[in-house]
Structure formats: structure tokens, C-alpha cells
Design a protein around this motif. Structure first.
Motif, PDB file in Angstrom:
ATOM      1  N   SER A 139     -32.942 -36.345   2.801  1.00 50.85           N
ATOM      2  CA  SER A 139     -31.867 -35.408   3.090  1.00 50.85           C
ATOM      3  C   SER A 139     -32.023 -34.881   4.518  1.00 50.85           C
ATOM      4  O   SER A 139     -32.502 -35.592   5.401  1.00 50.85           O
ATOM      5  CB  SER A 139     -31.872 -34.281   2.062  1.00 50.85           C
ATOM      6  N   SER A 140     -31.644 -33.634   4.741  1.00 49.27           N
ATOM      7  CA  SER A 140     -31.723 -33.032   6.070  1.00 49.27           C
ATOM      8  C   SER A 140     -31.528 -31.530   5.964  1.00 49.27           C
ATOM      9  O   SER A 140     -30.804 -31.043   5.079  1.00 49.27           O
ATOM     10  CB  SER A 140     -30.639 -33.610   6.983  1.00 49.27           C
ATOM     11  N   GLU A 141     -32.170 -30.801   6.874  1.00 46.80           N
ATOM     12  CA  GLU A 141     -31.910 -29.365   6.952  1.00 46.80           C
ATOM     13  C   GLU A 141     -30.441 -29.092   7.273  1.00 46.80           C
ATOM     14  O   GLU A 141     -29.939 -28.005   7.001  1.00 46.80           O
ATOM     15  CB  GLU A 141     -32.800 -28.721   8.006  1.00 46.80           C
ATOM     16  N   ALA A 142     -29.745 -30.080   7.819  1.00 43.11           N
ATOM     17  CA  ALA A 142     -28.317 -29.925   8.093  1.00 43.11           C
ATOM     18  C   ALA A 142     -27.516 -29.692   6.821  1.00 43.11           C
ATOM     19  O   ALA A 142     -26.408 -29.147   6.866  1.00 43.11           O
ATOM     20  CB  ALA A 142     -27.780 -31.159   8.819  1.00 43.11           C
ATOM     21  N   GLY A 143     -28.071 -30.097   5.672  1.00 43.99           N
ATOM     22  CA  GLY A 143     -27.374 -29.923   4.407  1.00 43.99           C
ATOM     23  C   GLY A 143     -27.595 -28.577   3.752  1.00 43.99           C
ATOM     24  O   GLY A 143     -27.127 -28.351   2.633  1.00 43.99           O
ATOM     25  N   SER A 144     -28.295 -27.665   4.417  1.00 40.59           N
ATOM     26  CA  SER A 144     -28.559 -26.345   3.854  1.00 40.59           C
ATOM     27  C   SER A 144     -27.325 -25.459   3.939  1.00 40.59           C
ATOM     28  O   SER A 144     -26.764 -25.257   5.029  1.00 40.59           O
ATOM     29  CB  SER A 144     -29.716 -25.680   4.603  1.00 40.59           C
ATOM     30  N   LEU A 145     -26.913 -24.901   2.811  1.00 40.72           N
ATOM     31  CA  LEU A 145     -25.802 -23.945   2.808  1.00 40.72           C
ATOM     32  C   LEU A 145     -26.190 -22.674   3.553  1.00 40.72           C
ATOM     33  O   LEU A 145     -25.374 -22.081   4.262  1.00 40.72           O
ATOM     34  CB  LEU A 145     -25.411 -23.602   1.372  1.00 40.72           C
ATOM     35  N   THR A 146     -27.438 -22.269   3.404  1.00 41.70           N
ATOM     36  CA  THR A 146     -27.907 -21.028   4.017  1.00 41.70           C
ATOM     37  C   THR A 146     -27.858 -21.092   5.531  1.00 41.70           C
ATOM     38  O   THR A 146     -27.582 -20.088   6.197  1.00 41.70           O
ATOM     39  CB  THR A 146     -29.352 -20.735   3.561  1.00 41.70           C
ATOM     40  N   SER A 182     -35.193 -33.988  -2.851  1.00 43.84           N
ATOM     41  CA  SER A 182     -34.534 -34.162  -1.563  1.00 43.84           C
ATOM     42  C   SER A 182     -35.564 -33.789  -0.498  1.00 43.84           C
ATOM     43  O   SER A 182     -36.193 -32.731  -0.592  1.00 43.84           O
ATOM     44  CB  SER A 182     -33.321 -33.239  -1.417  1.00 43.84           C
ATOM     45  N   VAL A 183     -35.738 -34.654   0.499  1.00 44.84           N
ATOM     46  CA  VAL A 183     -36.762 -34.423   1.510  1.00 44.84           C
ATOM     47  C   VAL A 183     -36.143 -34.398   2.906  1.00 44.84           C
ATOM     48  O   VAL A 183     -35.484 -35.366   3.320  1.00 44.84           O
ATOM     49  CB  VAL A 183     -37.859 -35.503   1.448  1.00 44.84           C
ATOM     50  N   TRP A 222     -35.173 -25.722  -5.915  1.00 46.69           N
ATOM     51  CA  TRP A 222     -34.022 -26.581  -5.697  1.00 46.69           C
ATOM     52  C   TRP A 222     -34.401 -28.038  -5.468  1.00 46.69           C
ATOM     53  O   TRP A 222     -33.535 -28.839  -5.135  1.00 46.69           O
ATOM     54  CB  TRP A 222     -33.230 -26.073  -4.492  1.00 46.69           C
ATOM     55  N   GLN A 223     -35.681 -28.375  -5.614  1.00 46.47           N
ATOM     56  CA  GLN A 223     -36.155 -29.756  -5.396  1.00 46.47           C
ATOM     57  C   GLN A 223     -35.855 -30.221  -3.973  1.00 46.47           C
ATOM     58  O   GLN A 223     -35.626 -31.403  -3.728  1.00 46.47           O
ATOM     59  CB  GLN A 223     -35.545 -30.720  -6.418  1.00 46.47           C
ATOM     60  N   PHE A 224     -35.855 -29.291  -3.031  1.00 45.17           N
ATOM     61  CA  PHE A 224     -35.519 -29.564  -1.636  1.00 45.17           C
ATOM     62  C   PHE A 224     -36.685 -29.106  -0.779  1.00 45.17           C
ATOM     63  O   PHE A 224     -36.969 -27.900  -0.704  1.00 45.17           O
ATOM     64  CB  PHE A 224     -34.230 -28.826  -1.280  1.00 45.17           C
ATOM     65  N   VAL A 225     -37.393 -30.052  -0.162  1.00 42.12           N
ATOM     66  CA  VAL A 225     -38.589 -29.752   0.613  1.00 42.12           C
ATOM     67  C   VAL A 225     -38.576 -30.531   1.912  1.00 42.12           C
ATOM     68  O   VAL A 225     -37.809 -31.496   2.077  1.00 42.12           O
ATOM     69  CB  VAL A 225     -39.875 -30.107  -0.169  1.00 42.12           C
ATOM     70  N   ASP A 226     -39.450 -30.138   2.853  1.00 39.05           N
ATOM     71  CA  ASP A 226     -39.639 -30.966   4.025  1.00 39.05           C
ATOM     72  C   ASP A 226     -40.761 -31.969   3.756  1.00 39.05           C
ATOM     73  O   ASP A 226     -41.359 -31.982   2.668  1.00 39.05           O
ATOM     74  CB  ASP A 226     -39.873 -30.138   5.281  1.00 39.05           C
ATOM     75  N   TYR A 227     -41.050 -32.809   4.733  1.00 43.82           N
ATOM     76  CA  TYR A 227     -42.000 -33.886   4.486  1.00 43.82           C
ATOM     77  C   TYR A 227     -43.435 -33.399   4.306  1.00 43.82           C
ATOM     78  O   TYR A 227     -44.299 -34.171   3.862  1.00 43.82           O
ATOM     79  CB  TYR A 227     -41.922 -34.936   5.597  1.00 43.82           C
ATOM     80  N   SER A 231     -40.930 -25.716   0.933  1.00 44.57           N
ATOM     81  CA  SER A 231     -39.587 -25.531   0.388  1.00 44.57           C
ATOM     82  C   SER A 231     -38.571 -25.325   1.495  1.00 44.57           C
ATOM     83  O   SER A 231     -38.839 -24.623   2.479  1.00 44.57           O
ATOM     84  CB  SER A 231     -39.548 -24.337  -0.566  1.00 44.57           C
ATOM     85  N   MET A 232     -37.406 -25.923   1.314  1.00 43.07           N
ATOM     86  CA  MET A 232     -36.288 -25.758   2.236  1.00 43.07           C
ATOM     87  C   MET A 232     -35.259 -24.818   1.613  1.00 43.07           C
ATOM     88  O   MET A 232     -35.110 -24.751   0.383  1.00 43.07           O
ATOM     89  CB  MET A 232     -35.635 -27.109   2.525  1.00 43.07           C
ATOM     90  N   LEU A 233     -34.519 -24.137   2.458  1.00 46.51           N
ATOM     91  CA  LEU A 233     -33.438 -23.279   1.974  1.00 46.51           C
ATOM     92  C   LEU A 233     -32.251 -24.139   1.564  1.00 46.51           C
ATOM     93  O   LEU A 233     -31.820 -25.021   2.297  1.00 46.51           O
ATOM     94  CB  LEU A 233     -33.008 -22.305   3.077  1.00 46.51           C
ATOM     95  N   ILE A 234     -31.745 -23.889   0.394  1.00 50.74           N
ATOM     96  CA  ILE A 234     -30.619 -24.655  -0.119  1.00 50.74           C
ATOM     97  C   ILE A 234     -29.326 -24.185   0.542  1.00 50.74           C
ATOM     98  O   ILE A 234     -29.253 -23.063   1.027  1.00 50.74           O
ATOM     99  CB  ILE A 234     -30.508 -24.531  -1.648  1.00 50.74           C
TER     100      ILE A 234
END
Length: 234
Positions: A139-146, A182-183, A222-227, A231-234
Motif C-alpha cells: 500500500s502507501s501512506e498516500a492511502g491514509s484518510l487521516t 497492508s504495508v 487496521w492491519q496497516f503498517v510500514d515495512y 502502525s500507520m494511520l488509516i
């Protein structure tokens, strides 16, 4: 440890680095590419490790027939998978404002970045039966709603949709013990990221494989992390 890994978009960039790192760690790799007749640097890996360790396979994420055919061949051969890595993606309309956006590029982006992984999972999930299996959506941090920002509309919105797909798969597969994430791979110096990017794609590849191997533990709601597993912001 999972032994058989399928990677989409494996001919260059992060996909190639994941394939190379996986082979170095002892995995068998199915490297999905649009045109196996021009494998690029993957040919060097095949020469080094042999065709028993790396298969360069026709897998075009926008061509469902190619995915179904590969799944059928693997099933016929009795092959199973320990990990699926949905890496193939495109970045269109960079720095284009909404008033100037070409909607055909939006459609193309969703076809590759969202529908592509959905097609892959549809046909290859039945083979994901090895112990401690994993399904990684790059995925990408670009996909973060926050952290939404005005730009990269096709890419960012398609990655947001991918993050939703990850959550649905996590809910579906958690009782089977399949790790679904999602990474965010970092801003990498690849053809997509450009030469000003600070992250070595090989470092990102190592991090993704550490996640697959459960060397790196995560606790993202949110199962969204960096490599690195943060944890990443959703």
C-alpha cells in the motif's frame, strides 16, 4: 517459514528486490510479470538460482485470464503458496489537480491497483495453504484518510480502497491463521519513487519478508503498517 512466495510486478523496483531477498532466504519464488519473454534482471536471478527456485510467470494483473491460467497450472502441479505479495501498481497523474484530472487515468489506476489484487486473490487464494501463510498488499501512506492531501488522486484513492480490501481479507482469513497486512514500503528510490527518495528498496524488501516470517510483530488495529512493522494511520 513459508516456502513458496508469489510476487506480482516482480520485474523491477520493489518487486524485484523482494524476489531477490526471498531467494537469498531460501524461498521458492513465482515472479509474476506481464511479459515473461523480457524478464529483465529476473533473468540474472534465474541464472543464479535455477528454474526450480524461481519461475518467471506470465501474470498481468489486469488480465484475469492470465491469473486464472497460472493458478490452474500451479494447482495441476500440486504447488501450494506460503505468501502472496500484491506489489504491482501504477502511479498516474502525479501533481495533477482535480480540475485537470484525466478520468481515464483514474480508471486505469483502479484497474491495476485495486481490481488487480482482487483478481489475484480470487484465483490464487485457494493455493495459500502453507503453515503461517501471509497475504501482503503493498500500500502507501498516500492511502491514509487521516493524512489526506490534495494530489495524486488516482494513486492515493486506489490505495485507500486497497486498505479496505485488506481489512475485509483479514476478517475473512483470520480463523485460518493467515496474516493479512497492508504495508507502506517507504518512499523508495525506484522508477516510481524517483532518485530523490530516501529509502533503499532492498531494506523495504527485507522488512516485508520479516513481517511474513513473523520476525516483526505488529499490533495495528487496521492491519496497516510500514515495512518496519510500525502502525500507520488509516
Amino acid at each position: 517459514m513459508s516456502k513458496n512466495v508469489l510476487i506480482t510486478g516482480a520485474s523491477r523496483g520493489l518487486g524485484y528486490e523482494i524476489a531477490s531477498e526471498a531467494l537469498e532466504r531460501g524461498y521458492n519464488v513465482i515472479a509474476g510479470v506481464r511479459d515473461p519473454g523480457t524478464p529483465g534482471k529476473l533473468a540474472e536471478l534465474r541464472a543464479m538460482y535455477g528454474e526450480d527456485r524461481i519461475r518467471i510467470a506470465h501474470l498481468d494483473v489486469v488480465d484475469e485470464a492470465s491469473i486464472a491460467a497460472l493458478a490452474a497450472r500451479l494447482k495441476q502441479e500440486g504447488r501450494t503458496l506460503g505468501a502472496i505479495i500484491n506489489n504491482a501498481a501504477i502511479l498516474k497523474a502525479r501533481d495533477t489537480q482535480i480540475e485537470d484530472l484525466d478520468m481515464d487515468e483514474v480508471i486505469e489506476s483502479f484497474d491495476v491497483n485495486v481490481y488487480g489484487p482482487m483478481r489475484v486473490v480470487k484465483h490464487l487464494l485457494p493455493l495459500l495453504t502453507e503453515e503461517n501463510a501471509a497475504l501482503i498488499n503493498v500500500s502507501s501512506e498516500a492511502g491514509s484518510l487521516t493524512k489526506a492531501y490534495p494530489g495524486d488522486y488516482p494513486y492515493a484513492i486506489s490505495k485507500t480502497a486497497m486498505n479496505m480490501f485488506t481489512l475485509q481479507l483479514h476478517s475473512y482469513l483470520k480463523e485460518r491463521g493467515v496474516l493479512v497486512l497492508s504495508v507502506h514500503p517507504g518512499w523508495m528510490y525506484t522508477d516510481m519513487g524517483g532518485n530523490q527518495a530516501p529509502t533503499d528498496p532492498r531494506a523495504s524488501a527485507r522488512g516485508i519478508l520479516d513481517l511474513i516470517e513473523r520476525r516483526t510483530q505488529t499490533d495495528s488495529r487496521w492491519q496497516f503498517v510500514d515495512y518496519t512493522g510500525q502502525s500507520m494511520l488509516i
